[in-house]
Write a protein that holds these residues in place. Structure first.
Motif, PDB file in Angstrom:
ATOM      1  N   UNK A  38       0.829  -1.200   0.000  1.00 32.21           N
ATOM      2  CA  UNK A  38       0.000   0.000   0.000  1.00 32.21           C
ATOM      3  C   UNK A  38       0.866   1.254   0.000  1.00 32.21           C
ATOM      4  N   UNK A  39       1.910   1.257   0.804  1.00 27.74           N
ATOM      5  CA  UNK A  39       2.801   2.424   0.871  1.00 27.74           C
ATOM      6  C   UNK A  39       3.446   2.693  -0.484  1.00 27.74           C
ATOM      7  N   UNK A  40       3.861   1.643  -1.183  1.00 32.46           N
ATOM      8  CA  UNK A  40       4.479   1.825  -2.502  1.00 32.46           C
ATOM      9  C   UNK A  40       3.462   2.360  -3.516  1.00 32.46           C
ATOM     10  N   UNK A  41       2.213   1.919  -3.423  1.00 31.64           N
ATOM     11  CA  UNK A  41       1.177   2.431  -4.325  1.00 31.64           C
ATOM     12  C   UNK A  41       0.927   3.908  -4.039  1.00 31.64           C
ATOM     13  N   UNK A  42       0.761   4.241  -2.766  1.00 33.12           N
ATOM     14  CA  UNK A  42       0.479   5.634  -2.410  1.00 33.12           C
ATOM     15  C   UNK A  42       1.615   6.574  -2.784  1.00 33.12           C
ATOM     16  N   UNK A  43       2.837   6.092  -2.750  1.00 28.48           N
ATOM     17  CA  UNK A  43       3.984   6.945  -3.094  1.00 28.48           C
ATOM     18  C   UNK A  43       4.228   7.020  -4.596  1.00 28.48           C
ATOM     19  N   UNK A  44       3.543   6.171  -5.374  1.00 31.93           N
ATOM     20  CA  UNK A  44       3.740   6.160  -6.819  1.00 31.93           C
ATOM     21  C   UNK A  44       4.853   5.243  -7.270  1.00 31.93           C
ATOM     22  N   UNK A  45       5.472   4.522  -6.332  1.00 31.20           N
ATOM     23  CA  UNK A  45       6.567   3.615  -6.678  1.00 31.20           C
ATOM     24  C   UNK A  45       6.056   2.333  -7.333  1.00 31.20           C
ATOM     25  N   UNK A  46       4.780   2.021  -7.127  1.00 28.97           N
ATOM     26  CA  UNK A  46       4.185   0.806  -7.684  1.00 28.97           C
ATOM     27  C   UNK A  46       2.790   1.132  -8.186  1.00 28.97           C
TER      28      UNK A  46
END
Length: 77
Positions: A38-46
């Motif tokens: 979830x953190x990677x999605x929210x940051x745009x990394x994934x």
């Protein structure tokens, strides 16, 4: 032609999560995702795939198309 905004989904998910006063840890549990995912999605990394969009939408109590509409509307004109 409308360009793809690779950060739009994460920004919308984060905004909706915060509007509901949910931590990443709590929300990731509701969505059945790892908090790090979830953190990677929210940051745009994934980028979320369709299954992830489906899980996130359900965790928000929305049908998936409504979450996609939120993402589409978040784009600046």
């Amino acid at each position: 032609m409308i360009e793809f905004d690779k950060n739009a989904a994460g920004k919308v998910i984060r905004r909706l999560r915060k509007e509901r006063n949910l931590s990443q840890e709590v929300f990731s549990g509701l969505a059945g995702l790892a908090r790090s995912h979830l953190a990677m999605i929210e940051s745009g990394a994934k980028q979320p795939n369709f299954e992830t969009i489906w899980r996130v939408a359900n965790a928000f109590g929305l049908p998936p198309h409504m979450l996609v509409e939120h993402i589409e509307k978040s784009r600046p004109d």
